[in-house]
Write a protein that holds these residues in place. Structure first.
Motif, PDB file in Angstrom:
ATOM      1  N   CYS A 198      -7.979 -10.309   9.738  1.00  0.00           N
ATOM      2  CA  CYS A 198      -6.564 -10.335   9.401  1.00  0.00           C
ATOM      3  C   CYS A 198      -5.980 -11.647   9.945  1.00  0.00           C
ATOM      4  CB  CYS A 198      -5.888  -9.135  10.066  1.00  0.00           C
ATOM      5  SG  CYS A 198      -4.172  -8.925   9.633  1.00  0.00           S
ATOM      6  N   ALA A 237      -7.428  -0.665   5.566  1.00  0.00           N
ATOM      7  CA  ALA A 237      -6.956  -1.944   6.110  1.00  0.00           C
ATOM      8  C   ALA A 237      -7.914  -3.066   5.710  1.00  0.00           C
ATOM      9  CB  ALA A 237      -6.831  -1.862   7.636  1.00  0.00           C
ATOM     10  N   LYS A 267       1.837  -7.975   3.497  1.00  0.00           N
ATOM     11  CA  LYS A 267       1.927  -7.295   4.778  1.00  0.00           C
ATOM     12  C   LYS A 267       1.391  -5.876   4.664  1.00  0.00           C
ATOM     13  CE  LYS A 267       5.210  -8.350   7.650  1.00  0.00           C
ATOM     14  NZ  LYS A 267       6.559  -8.483   8.290  1.00  0.00           N
ATOM     15  N   VAL A 268       0.367  -5.602   5.463  1.00  0.00           N
ATOM     16  CA  VAL A 268      -0.234  -4.274   5.506  1.00  0.00           C
ATOM     17  C   VAL A 268       0.763  -3.338   6.191  1.00  0.00           C
ATOM     18  CG1 VAL A 268      -2.178  -2.907   6.349  1.00  0.00           C
ATOM     19  CG2 VAL A 268      -2.502  -5.337   5.790  1.00  0.00           C
ATOM     20  N   ASP A 269       1.142  -2.289   5.522  1.00  0.00           N
ATOM     21  CA  ASP A 269       2.137  -1.384   6.087  1.00  0.00           C
ATOM     22  C   ASP A 269       1.649  -0.749   7.391  1.00  0.00           C
ATOM     23  OD1 ASP A 269       4.838  -0.056   5.401  1.00  0.00           O
ATOM     24  OD2 ASP A 269       3.580   1.596   6.096  1.00  0.00           O
ATOM     25  N   GLY A 302       0.798  -1.222   0.000  1.00  0.00           N
ATOM     26  CA  GLY A 302       0.000   0.000   0.000  1.00  0.00           C
ATOM     27  C   GLY A 302       0.828   1.267   0.000  1.00  0.00           C
ATOM     28  N   ALA A 341      -0.577  -7.902   9.415  1.00  0.00           N
ATOM     29  CA  ALA A 341      -0.500  -6.466   9.699  1.00  0.00           C
ATOM     30  C   ALA A 341       0.696  -6.200  10.594  1.00  0.00           C
ATOM     31  CB  ALA A 341      -1.788  -5.985  10.359  1.00  0.00           C
ATOM     32  N   ILE A 398      -7.544  -3.956   2.041  1.00  0.00           N
ATOM     33  CA  ILE A 398      -6.318  -4.724   1.736  1.00  0.00           C
ATOM     34  C   ILE A 398      -6.487  -6.177   2.196  1.00  0.00           C
ATOM     35  CG2 ILE A 398      -3.841  -4.985   2.208  1.00  0.00           C
ATOM     36  CD1 ILE A 398      -3.630  -1.956   2.465  1.00  0.00           C
ATOM     37  N   ILE A 399      -7.079  -6.348   3.394  1.00  0.00           N
ATOM     38  CA  ILE A 399      -7.282  -7.705   3.920  1.00  0.00           C
ATOM     39  C   ILE A 399      -8.184  -8.509   2.982  1.00  0.00           C
ATOM     40  CG2 ILE A 399      -8.332  -9.034   5.823  1.00  0.00           C
ATOM     41  CD1 ILE A 399      -7.331  -6.650   7.667  1.00  0.00           C
ATOM     42  N   VAL A 457      -2.803 -12.513   5.105  1.00  0.00           N
ATOM     43  CA  VAL A 457      -2.559 -11.093   5.316  1.00  0.00           C
ATOM     44  C   VAL A 457      -2.001 -10.857   6.724  1.00  0.00           C
ATOM     45  CG1 VAL A 457      -3.562  -8.774   5.278  1.00  0.00           C
ATOM     46  CG2 VAL A 457      -4.402 -10.523   3.687  1.00  0.00           C
TER      47      VAL A 457
END
Ligand code: C2E
Ligand code: CA
Ligand code: CA
Ligand code: CA
Length: 279
Positions: free
Chosen positions: A252, A219, A200-202, A182, A235, A222-223, A233
């Motif tokens: 998540c 979030a 990996k969610v920043d 992201g 975080a 993205i998930i 996913v």
């Protein structure tokens, strides 16, 4: 304003010169950091939200300089990349991380995974796949316990060749995660073209998860996107119970962050893992 401007220019050039001198020193010393045993890895636990168990760790590099003290990776990795030193450092990291995970597995944490950050410079090297295969062979963990985390960047010039290598790694059963999703250059087209196992969610989307409606929406998006593509996913940067709860509600898969644990030295990681299995 003019006067100030002049002073600022002077200070600026002084600062630049100091920075330059420090970088020159770091560069010289970085070349011997591996043979001098000055590098070390810390491990940050990754918590599976469904099982509420530590399923893996991420290896994070530190340089313990004899006079300058602990230097964080953001300060020396870009330098190491510019000077090509990252290739040798990266091999050391892979070796250390795989030996440590094997040792932990033998101590009873049999299914613990390790994630290693790989620089694009390393990925662009022709021999990266045999290098990783050799490290695994020498150190002993089954390849499926190794995950590499990659951040694409502007400098990824040989995209086709990189994709081919990622496929070869997947054939070996090594997993690939896309890091800092992201942000920056992590464009959606990579999701389609890279053989990934997770994203990996920043942490920039996690920090204000409790207060910023936009971050909560991003979030969740993205998930769901990750899941719809068949990816796990993760975080990163989870610092509060509230963030954990929101991410749990958003389904998540895994979280990482100071709320669970900061990055730990190997001994402390073992203590952490033991405590967790006690109760
Ligand atoms: P990254 O891969 O995105 O790693 C996450 C960073 O967030 C780490 O910083 C970690 O210590 C920090 N962090 C973990 N939990 C929290 C939290 O709850 N809150 C906040 N604010 N931060 C948290 P670190 O260790 O300084 O590493 C910085 C970057 O350096 C990494 O970002 C990675 O891109 C790079 N790096 C680290 N080790 C290696 C390595 O062995 N090789 C390469 N090529 N790059 C590495
Ligand atoms: Ca990472
Ligand atoms: Ca990251
Ligand atoms: Ca990062």
């Amino acid at each position: 304003v003019k006067q100030e401007g002049k002073n600022n220019v002077f200070e600026y050039s002084l600062k630049k010169r100091e920075e330059h001198a420090r970088n020159a020193l770091l560069e010289r010393h970085l070349r011997t950091a591996v043979p001098n045993g000055e590098l070390l890895l810390l491990y940050q636990p990754k918590l599976d939200l469904r099982a509420f168990e530590t399923v893996g760790v991420e290896a994070l590099l530190r340089w313990n300089h004899p006079t300058l003290g602990m230097i964080p990776p953001d300060e020396f990795i870009p330098l190491a990349e510019r000077k090509g030193i990252i290739v040798d450092i990266g091999k050391w990291v892979l070796h250390r991380a795989c030996s440590d995970i094997k040792a932990l597995q033998q101590k009873g944490f049999a299914s613990l995974h390790v994630a290693v950050n790989l620089s694009v410079i390393q990925l662009e090297k022709d021999d990266i796949v045999p290098v990783i295969a050799d490290v695994l062979h020498l150190t002993g963990p089954a390849p499926r316990y190794l995950e590499i985390e990659i951040t694409e960047s502007a400098v990824m010039s040989k995209v086709e060749a990189v994709i081919e290598k990622l496929h070869a790694l997947r054939d070996l059963k090594v997993s690939v995660a896309i890091d800092d999703f992201g942000t920056g250059y992590s464009s959606l087209s990579y999701l389609k073209r890279f053989p990934l196992s997770s994203l990996k969610v920043d942490k920039c989307f996690v920090h204000e998860l409790g207060t910023q409606k936009a971050d909560k929406t991003i979030a969740k998006a993205i998930i769901d996107l990750g899941h719809n593509l068949g990816l796990r996913v993760v975080a990163e940067g989870v610092e509060t119970k509230e963030q954990l709860e929101i991410l749990t509600a958003q389904e998540c898969d895994e979280i990482q962050g100071y709320y669970i644990s900061k990055p730990l030295e190997l001994d402390n990681l073992e203590q952490f893992l033991l405590q967790k299995t006690d109760n």
